[in-house]
Design an enzyme around this catalytic site. Structure first.
Site: not given
Length: 370
Positions: A166, A265
């Protein structure tokens, strides 16, 4: 024919081993809605709602999903009750706009039950073509570079086939550079979680020499046009994640040239049926896809494993071992990664049993619908 007898929604809360930090926020305690759909034949299908407590990732939350399920999604499912195939549920609930994660909670349970009724593994009835998948791992924002590098080292030693870190403005270039100095050849990607704007284009272009697999969701989730502008100026492939909530979103991205990679997703797009349609469209149009993770329990991970066996999933997904996040998962056995791969269970359905003892231990609410 699958005849729905009873639907039970278990609200549980699990504590992560370590807080997971992104540019959008920090997660320490993770709520879930677990769906248990019992059919007249005695089969039980399991699904999961992966919404977060607050609307920082999507507009849906645990509470909005609970409302959607109890007010119109479960009544619609019980009103029909009989299903030949899970695709019928997505058609039935399409009359209600949005609420994708709530829809996925029921739809995934129906897919599990359907696979069990066929006495086949879920990946097989989905059309998967391999019995094991390569997986990657996502590493959240860390307090300092040595801590991050230690986590990357651990992921490399465990054999993960792709590592994602991240990033956010100010915690990006120097971090990537440090990783590349130590690991010049590992498959590495970065996830910005919408942390940048087009004003950061010059900074983002400095990512190109690092040979990244992709940069995931650099701009806001609605910025299809701006992502297209940014992709024209970068050689690093852009991957859209939060932007993709439906097949129509993928069509938009393709028409505008907003990305070269799509994260699918299943929970964010409404379930496995829509995820399959997105996979097929991307495959047809030459976009690469991979299965993204949502810090799921083993139930959500098992569904994700099955999805990732489809032909188009050529990039290792975010489907790491249960033990990376949870002290104890609610499935038996827990999901294990063996040198960067997960072997698909040949057991019918999702391939894992649910530990009712652990489920009840972490349960905070229970709703039963008949």
């Amino acid at each position: 024919m699958m005849n729905v007898k009873k639907i039970t929604i278990h609200t549980i809360e699990l504590q992560l081993k370590n807080p997971f930090v992104t540019a959008l926020g920090k997660v320490e305690n993770r709520p879930f809605l677990i769906s248990e759909v019992e059919f007249e034949c005695g089969i039980i299908g399991w699904g999961e709602c992966s919404a977060f407590r607050l609307p920082w990732y999507t507009e849906e939350t645990t509470e909005t999903c609970r409302y959607a399920l109890s007010t119109f999604l479960i009544p619609a499912m019980l009103n029909q009750r009989n299903f030949q195939h899970p695709d019928e549920l997505s058609k039935l609930t399409s009359q209600f706009r949005g609420h994708h994660m709530a829809k996925s909670c029921l739809e995934t349970a129906l897919w599990d039950g359907y696979a069990k009724s066929q006495n086949k593994p879920l990946y097989e009835v989905l059309g998967g073509t391999r019995d094991q998948i390569e997986v990657g791992i996502a590493i959240g924002l860390q307090t300092d570079k040595p801590t991050l590098l230690k986590k990357v080292e651990g992921a490399v030693e465990q054999g993960y086939k792709r590592i994602k870190i991240k990033i956010q403005p100010g915690t990006d270039i120097d971090v990537i550079e440090s990783i590349r100095e130590t690991y010049p050849d590992i498959p590495l990607m970065v996830d910005a979680n919408s942390g940048y704007t087009l004003n950061d284009t010059d900074r983002l272009k400095r990512f190109d020499p690092f040979n990244l697999m992709m940069i995931e969701q650099p701009l806001r989730y609605l910025d299809f046009v701006d992502h297209a502008k940014l992709q024209q100026q970068m050689s690093t492939p852009i991957c859209l994640d939060e932007s993709i909530c439906s097949l129509d979103d993928v069509r938009t991205a393709i028409e505008l040239g907003s990305a070269q990679v799509i994260t699918i997703k299943m929970s964010r797009v409404g379930g496995l049926s829509e995820a399959k349609r997105i996979h097929d469209l991307c495959l047809k149009n030459g976009l690469r896809v991979w299965a993204g993770g949502m810090l799921e329990t083993g139930i959500g991970r098992a569904h994700n494993i099955a999805l990732a066996t489809l032909d188009g999933f050529t990039i290792p997904g975010d489907i790491s071992a249960s033990a990376n996040y949870w002290r104890e998962d609610i499935i038996e056995p827990e999901i294990i990664v063996d040198r960067g791969s997960i072997h698909c269970s040949e057991q019918a359905g999702i391939g894992y049993d649910i530990s009712r003892q652990i489920l009840e231990q972490h349960r905070t609410e229970l709703q039963i619908y008949t």
